[in-house]
Write a protein that holds these residues in place. Structure first.
Motif, mmCIF file in Angstrom:
data_model
loop_
_atom_site.group_PDB
_atom_site.id
_atom_site.type_symbol
_atom_site.label_atom_id
_atom_site.label_comp_id
_atom_site.label_asym_id
_atom_site.label_seq_id
_atom_site.Cartn_x
_atom_site.Cartn_y
_atom_site.Cartn_z
ATOM 1 N N MET A 1 0.840 -1.168 0.000
ATOM 2 C CA MET A 1 0.000 0.000 0.000
ATOM 3 C C MET A 1 0.892 1.240 0.000
ATOM 4 S SD MET A 1 -3.195 0.618 2.609
ATOM 5 C CE MET A 1 -4.069 -0.896 2.348
ATOM 6 N N LEU A 3 0.056 4.439 0.608
ATOM 7 C CA LEU A 3 -0.206 5.217 1.817
ATOM 8 C C LEU A 3 -0.590 4.253 2.927
ATOM 9 C CD1 LEU A 3 -2.298 8.206 0.463
ATOM 10 C CD2 LEU A 3 0.031 8.259 1.304
ATOM 11 N N LYS A 4 0.329 4.070 3.845
ATOM 12 C CA LYS A 4 0.139 3.102 4.921
ATOM 13 C C LYS A 4 -1.152 3.383 5.690
ATOM 14 C CE LYS A 4 2.644 1.331 8.934
ATOM 15 N NZ LYS A 4 2.181 0.023 8.963
ATOM 16 N N ASP A 5 -1.957 2.356 5.823
ATOM 17 C CA ASP A 5 -3.202 2.404 6.599
ATOM 18 C C ASP A 5 -4.201 3.445 6.117
ATOM 19 O OD1 ASP A 5 -2.156 0.407 8.274
ATOM 20 O OD2 ASP A 5 -1.169 1.907 9.525
ATOM 21 N N PHE A 6 -4.169 3.823 4.840
ATOM 22 C CA PHE A 6 -5.117 4.807 4.332
ATOM 23 C C PHE A 6 -6.516 4.210 4.206
ATOM 24 C CE2 PHE A 6 -7.216 6.968 0.717
ATOM 25 C CZ PHE A 6 -7.397 8.197 1.327
ATOM 26 N N SER A 8 -8.931 0.199 4.210
ATOM 27 C CA SER A 8 -8.995 -1.251 4.394
ATOM 28 C C SER A 8 -10.108 -1.787 3.496
ATOM 29 C CB SER A 8 -9.257 -1.606 5.855
ATOM 30 O OG SER A 8 -10.462 -1.031 6.297
ATOM 31 N N ARG A 26 -9.842 5.653 5.951
ATOM 32 C CA ARG A 26 -9.572 6.177 7.299
ATOM 33 C C ARG A 26 -9.648 7.699 7.250
ATOM 34 N NH1 ARG A 26 -4.277 5.299 9.702
ATOM 35 N NH2 ARG A 26 -4.973 6.936 11.074
ATOM 36 N N HIS A 29 -6.739 9.863 8.632
ATOM 37 C CA HIS A 29 -5.399 9.662 8.075
ATOM 38 C C HIS A 29 -4.684 11.016 7.906
ATOM 39 C CE1 HIS A 29 -2.215 8.520 5.255
ATOM 40 N NE2 HIS A 29 -2.359 7.302 5.768
ATOM 41 N N GLU A 53 -3.662 -0.820 -6.713
ATOM 42 C CA GLU A 53 -3.424 -1.713 -5.579
ATOM 43 C C GLU A 53 -4.441 -2.847 -5.531
ATOM 44 O OE1 GLU A 53 -3.054 0.710 -2.053
ATOM 45 O OE2 GLU A 53 -1.235 1.664 -2.825
#
Length: 121
Positions: A1, A3-6, A8, A26, A29, A53
């Motif tokens: 990904m 953008l980390k943890d953008f 789920s 999120r 974010h 992605e």
């Protein structure tokens, strides 16, 4: 990904040559602190990246964006209005590339239309 943890993935349905993915954004974010603090807007390039992605996740292969024949941003994706995004995609695989026709829907509205190609990496 990228953008980390953008976001789920909530769910994915796949038919031959098509997939439908529900994504939860999120809204807290860090991206939205700069784009924009008073009214968060998901950048169009991020929406395009989400398709890439998801294609990689669906195919299990690494892809590189090659070209876009048509990209239209139709509505603002504001996570405070609705933090769920639906990606609808038709894909065609060839020996050289993967071709995508996709739409992103947000809050019941068409947010993005994209026709793009990705090379196998």
């Amino acid at each position: 990904m990228l953008l980390k943890d953008f976001y789920s993935v909530i769910s994915t349905k796949r038919n031959e040559g098509q997939f439908f993915t529900e994504i939860k954004i999120r809204k807290d974010h860090d991206l939205y602190k700069g784009h924009f603090p008073d009214r968060p807007v998901t950048p169009g390039v991020i929406l395009m990246q989400m398709f890439k992605e998801e294609l990689e996740r669906q195919t299990g292969k690494n892809l590189q964006f090659s070209k876009a024949n048509n990209v239209k941003f139709m509505a603002v994706v504001d996570p405070n209005v609705d933090d769920v995004l639906v990606l609808e995609s038709e894909i065609e695989e060839t020996a050289e590339a993967l071709h995508l026709k996709g739409v992103a829907r947000h809050n019941g509205c068409l947010a993005l239309k994209i026709n793009a190609s990705y090379n196998w990496v």
